[in-house]
Scaffold this active site. Structure first.
Site, PDB file in Angstrom:
ATOM      1  N   HIS A 111       0.813  -1.215   0.000  1.00 44.99           N
ATOM      2  CA  HIS A 111       0.000   0.000   0.000  1.00 44.99           C
ATOM      3  C   HIS A 111       0.851   1.272   0.000  1.00 44.99           C
ATOM      4  CE1 HIS A 111       0.392  -0.098   4.533  1.00 44.99           C
ATOM      5  NE2 HIS A 111       0.422   1.218   4.353  1.00 44.99           N
ATOM      6  N   ASP A 141       0.069  -7.665   1.596  1.00 48.51           N
ATOM      7  CA  ASP A 141       0.500  -6.259   1.595  1.00 48.51           C
ATOM      8  C   ASP A 141       2.016  -6.144   1.623  1.00 48.51           C
ATOM      9  OD1 ASP A 141       0.169  -3.534   1.460  1.00 48.51           O
ATOM     10  OD2 ASP A 141      -0.138  -3.265   3.601  1.00 48.51           O
ATOM     11  N   ASN A 215       5.282   4.831   9.028  1.00 47.36           N
ATOM     12  CA  ASN A 215       6.053   3.662   9.461  1.00 47.36           C
ATOM     13  C   ASN A 215       5.762   2.439   8.602  1.00 47.36           C
ATOM     14  OD1 ASN A 215       6.104   5.010  12.540  1.00 47.36           O
ATOM     15  ND2 ASN A 215       7.866   3.723  12.015  1.00 47.36           N
ATOM     16  N   SER A 216       4.690   2.477   7.821  1.00 48.39           N
ATOM     17  CA  SER A 216       4.299   1.308   7.025  1.00 48.39           C
ATOM     18  C   SER A 216       5.450   0.840   6.145  1.00 48.39           C
ATOM     19  CB  SER A 216       3.098   1.648   6.145  1.00 48.39           C
ATOM     20  OG  SER A 216       1.940   1.842   6.906  1.00 48.39           O
TER      21      SER A 216
END
Length: 483
Positions: A111, A141, A215-216
């Site tokens: 994402h 993801d 932070n993803s």
């Protein structure tokens, strides 16, 4: 005096509480050395997307009368704002980390880079490299990127064993929260095996180490500096960390990353069954000592087990040597298995445990295939309609098929009405569904339904296990109390 002193000391020792059986350990005094050695391997991911004119969030220039004194002002304003049908660039930020310095391989979340036209990796020393997409997996993801390693000396980190991590262990997250750049946070593992309904293979590590927007895609380290998770999601009403963050465990990520690097796509194992949980009622109906495993509710037509090796009503307890404790375990285990592999599957069928061999197909090849298809039942019956267990049932003839739109390949006994407030209504049974089996035996007439329920009552059974088919052939199991 000496004797008193000794006695007083002994009394004081007795008065103290006994030491706990485990050693009390405080948190790490400092993680500075650990963080210093890892910061170079963590990158900020910057993406940009070119959006053409007329986007959904574009504000159109107002229509003004010809010669209006405001016309020049508005034309200049909307031209500067990217309006007036001019393309715009939209940017987003995330995190990632290098796992192969020689090949220039970087891991992040899908994402983070979804729909990006350009991807850039920003390193802790201020340098930047263009990145290209190697492969992505929307189900977990995860995305794999590649930069040119000849343009910069890279430092990599390695994956650790997420299975070895325990609740309460210290972990450290490094990432790019709110676009601020490399940020280190520390916390503990709060929980494991979390299912947050984000995908079919949810098995997250939960941590209270601060994870925020940006932070993803960043790494979650153990105290040995190994990556045991990929930070992916948070629960936050405010948009900031409230101490509930989720990371993809390395055990799940490594296999996906390996496939993306090798093939540019995933190649997951596929069993070709529809499953549902084994409830206490279902376990009792099947004669199982406890509720466990995954109940086969249907078999995909043309799938790997559409040869009778697995049947609706089978309960899968072990798959390729790995236990299936609950329904959601099975998809993950099957997906991790190589395509074309022959595996042993431990099942319970009609109250008896047995082992069958299945050869796995490829999930990606079968995702669009239709599921279901009930077995053919015997013809005949003594009654045309009957009322049983809060349901009115009847022959599945041409008139019933036309009334409820039931496909020709569906066979069994049609439910024409459900009594409000009955056990059948409470279980969500609806008119138009078809009873195909009772207690794992096919039925094709109302009389057979009556006979099967009578036989179960004579055996002292309190529940009847029904296999129901929708009008399109999708199967599910329901247990109904008979008392």
């Amino acid at each position: 005096m000496r004797r008193f002193a000794l006695a007083a000391t002994a009394a004081a020792m007795l008065a103290q509480p006994a030491a706990p059986a485990f050693a009390q350990q405080r948190g790490p005094a400092s993680v500075a050395d650990l963080a210093e050695g890892l910061l170079e391997a963590v990158v900020n991911i910057s993406t940009s997307q070119n959006r053409g004119a007329g986007g959904s969030d574009a504000v159109p220039m107002p229509r003004l009368p010809e010669g209006s004194p405001f016309q020049d002002f508005f034309e200049e304003f909307f031209r500067d704002r990217g309006g007036n049908n001019q393309p715009r660039r939209v940017q987003s930020l995330g995190s990632g980390f290098v796992i192969d310095a020689e090949q220039g391989i970087i891991i992040t979340n899908n994402h983070v880079i979804a729909d990006a036209d350009e991807i850039e990796a920003n390193f802790s020393d201020g340098s930047k490299l263009k990145a290209e997409l190697v492969g992505r997996d929307t189900k977990t993801d995860i995305a794999v990127l590649k930069v040119d390693p000849t343009l910069k000396q890279l430092k990599a980190v390695q994956f650790g064993d997420s299975n070895a991590i325990r609740i309460g262990d210290w972990v450290m997250a490094i990432g790019n929260p709110f676009g601020l750049g490399g940020t280190v946070t520390v916390g503990i593992v709060s929980a494991r095996n979390r299912d947050i309904n984000s995908g079919p293979y949810d098995d997250f590590i939960q941590t209270d180490a601060a994870i925020n927007r940006g932070n993803s895609g960043g790494p979650l380290f153990d105290m040995d500096g190994n990556v045991i998770g990929i930070n992916t999601a948070i629960i936050s009403p405010s948009g900031g960390s409230i101490g509930i963050g989720f990371s993809i465990p390395s055990e799940l990520a490594v296999n996906v990353i390996t496939q993306l690097r090798e093939f540019g796509e995933t190649r997951r194992g596929w069993l070709g069954v529809r499953i549902q949980p084994v409830t206490d009622d279902i376990a009792e109906s099947l004669g199982m000592a406890r509720a466990e495993g995954a109940l086969v509710a249907g078999v995909t037509k043309g799938g790997p087990v559409d040869n009778g090796v697995l049947e609706p009503g089978d309960v899968i307890l072990r798959f390729d040597g790995r236990p299936v404790r609950e329904m959601r375990d099975l998809p993950r285990i099957v997906a991790d298995s190589p395509v074309g592999k022959e595996v042993d599957v431990v099942i319970v069928r009609r109250g008896e445990e047995q082992v069958v061999k299945v050869t796995l197909g490829r999930l990606e090849d079968g995702e669009e295939m239709a599921e279901g298809g009930a077995g053919e039942g015997e013809e005949g019956g003594a009654v045309a309609t009957a009322s049983v267990l809060g349901m009115t049932i009847g022959e599945l003839d041409d008139a019933a098929r036309a009334q409820f739109g039931i496909l020709p390949e569906v066979s069994g006994v049609v439910i024409s009405e459900v009594t409000p407030g009955s056990a059948a209504a409470d279980k969500g049974i609806a008119a138009g569904e078809v009873i195909t089996e009772i207690a794992q035996e096919s039925v094709s007439s109302p009389q057979q339904v009556i006979d099967r329920i009578a036989a179960l009552r004579e055996q002292g059974r309190r529940n009847a296990l029904l296999m129901l088919s929708s009008k399109t052939g999708e199967l599910r199991f329901v247990t109904l109390r008979m008392d």
